[in-house]
Design a protein around this motif. Sequence first.
Motif, PDB file in Angstrom:
ATOM      1  N   ILE A  89      59.546  87.083  15.777  1.00  0.00           N
ATOM      2  CA  ILE A  89      59.601  85.894  14.925  1.00  0.00           C
ATOM      3  C   ILE A  89      61.045  85.624  14.503  1.00  0.00           C
ATOM      4  O   ILE A  89      61.745  86.523  14.024  1.00  0.00           O
ATOM      5  CB  ILE A  89      58.706  86.076  13.690  1.00  0.00           C
ATOM      6  N   TYR A 104      58.334  78.948  15.644  1.00  0.00           N
ATOM      7  CA  TYR A 104      58.676  80.112  14.832  1.00  0.00           C
ATOM      8  C   TYR A 104      59.028  81.341  15.676  1.00  0.00           C
ATOM      9  O   TYR A 104      59.410  82.373  15.139  1.00  0.00           O
ATOM     10  CB  TYR A 104      57.507  80.449  13.898  1.00  0.00           C
ATOM     11  N   ILE A 105      58.910  81.224  16.984  1.00  0.00           N
ATOM     12  CA  ILE A 105      59.099  82.373  17.872  1.00  0.00           C
ATOM     13  C   ILE A 105      60.544  82.440  18.355  1.00  0.00           C
ATOM     14  O   ILE A 105      61.072  81.462  18.904  1.00  0.00           O
ATOM     15  CB  ILE A 105      58.143  82.283  19.078  1.00  0.00           C
ATOM     16  N   ILE A 184      49.380  83.825  15.329  1.00  0.00           N
ATOM     17  CA  ILE A 184      50.378  83.458  14.324  1.00  0.00           C
ATOM     18  C   ILE A 184      49.731  82.649  13.203  1.00  0.00           C
ATOM     19  O   ILE A 184      50.043  82.844  12.016  1.00  0.00           O
ATOM     20  CB  ILE A 184      51.540  82.693  14.984  1.00  0.00           C
ATOM     21  N   SER A 188      49.801  84.309   9.531  1.00  0.00           N
ATOM     22  CA  SER A 188      50.612  83.639   8.502  1.00  0.00           C
ATOM     23  C   SER A 188      49.774  83.114   7.347  1.00  0.00           C
ATOM     24  O   SER A 188      50.323  82.700   6.320  1.00  0.00           O
ATOM     25  CB  SER A 188      51.411  82.498   9.128  1.00  0.00           C
ATOM     26  N   LEU A 193      55.286  85.113   7.065  1.00  0.00           N
ATOM     27  CA  LEU A 193      56.100  85.675   8.133  1.00  0.00           C
ATOM     28  C   LEU A 193      57.577  85.470   7.827  1.00  0.00           C
ATOM     29  O   LEU A 193      57.973  84.467   7.236  1.00  0.00           O
ATOM     30  CB  LEU A 193      55.739  85.033   9.472  1.00  0.00           C
TER      31      LEU A 193
END
Length: 231
Positions: A89, A104-105, A184, A188, A193
């Motif tokens: 992340i 977000y990766i 995710i 989250s 995260l």
Amino acid sequence: MSYVFSAPAAASVAITGIAERFPVHRIYCVGRNYEEHAKEMGQTGREPPFFFMKPADAVLAADPGQAVDMPYPTLTANLHHEVELVVAIGTGGSNIRAEDAHHYIYGYAVGLDMTRRDLQNDMKKQGRPWCIGKGFEHSAPIGAITPATGLPDVTSADIALLVNGSPRQRSSVSKLIWNIAETIEQLSAAWTLQPGDLIFTGTPEGVGAVVRGDVLHATVDGLEPLKVRIV
């Protein structure tokens, strides 16, 4: 700021193509996220995802092209391998929608969720937490992270593990029960995260024991492979 003793160095993972490293914040793991592995663990169906954690310093990071030595852990006679795709992340957030998860990766890596299976099973039978089976030192070997930018789609990549050159695990990331984006979203909703979080997304069928002297070769197509020696 001063401390009563020297603060430990932050755990970190190599990144392909650059000298800078990825600092690790938390390690989240998804349990029983491939159908055939769920079956070999005695479960069936698409149950809601569940998560457990490893400490950040459980990371055993391999540099590109290098093998790492993993000491055989104490208290166990049944150390198991679990090859996994790891999501790194890069941008923090909570209540992330699945359709937005890719923003977000930071990147992806190959990892091993090493497990003291006998200790885990004992804790399960007693209805107790099984951190002792999962969260010990060096229990999260990981290869170098490949940044997501320009990386081909990993959602259908082959994932495999060889032990001493013999196949043990082989599947496809497409067989995840809860895919990367869904994971995710679910994760989250429970935790915020943060940049530096690692998500071990689950292992396919074929988990089994390793002993001192074994060499593990873990791969996900398109990513830096991971080689671990049990010592």
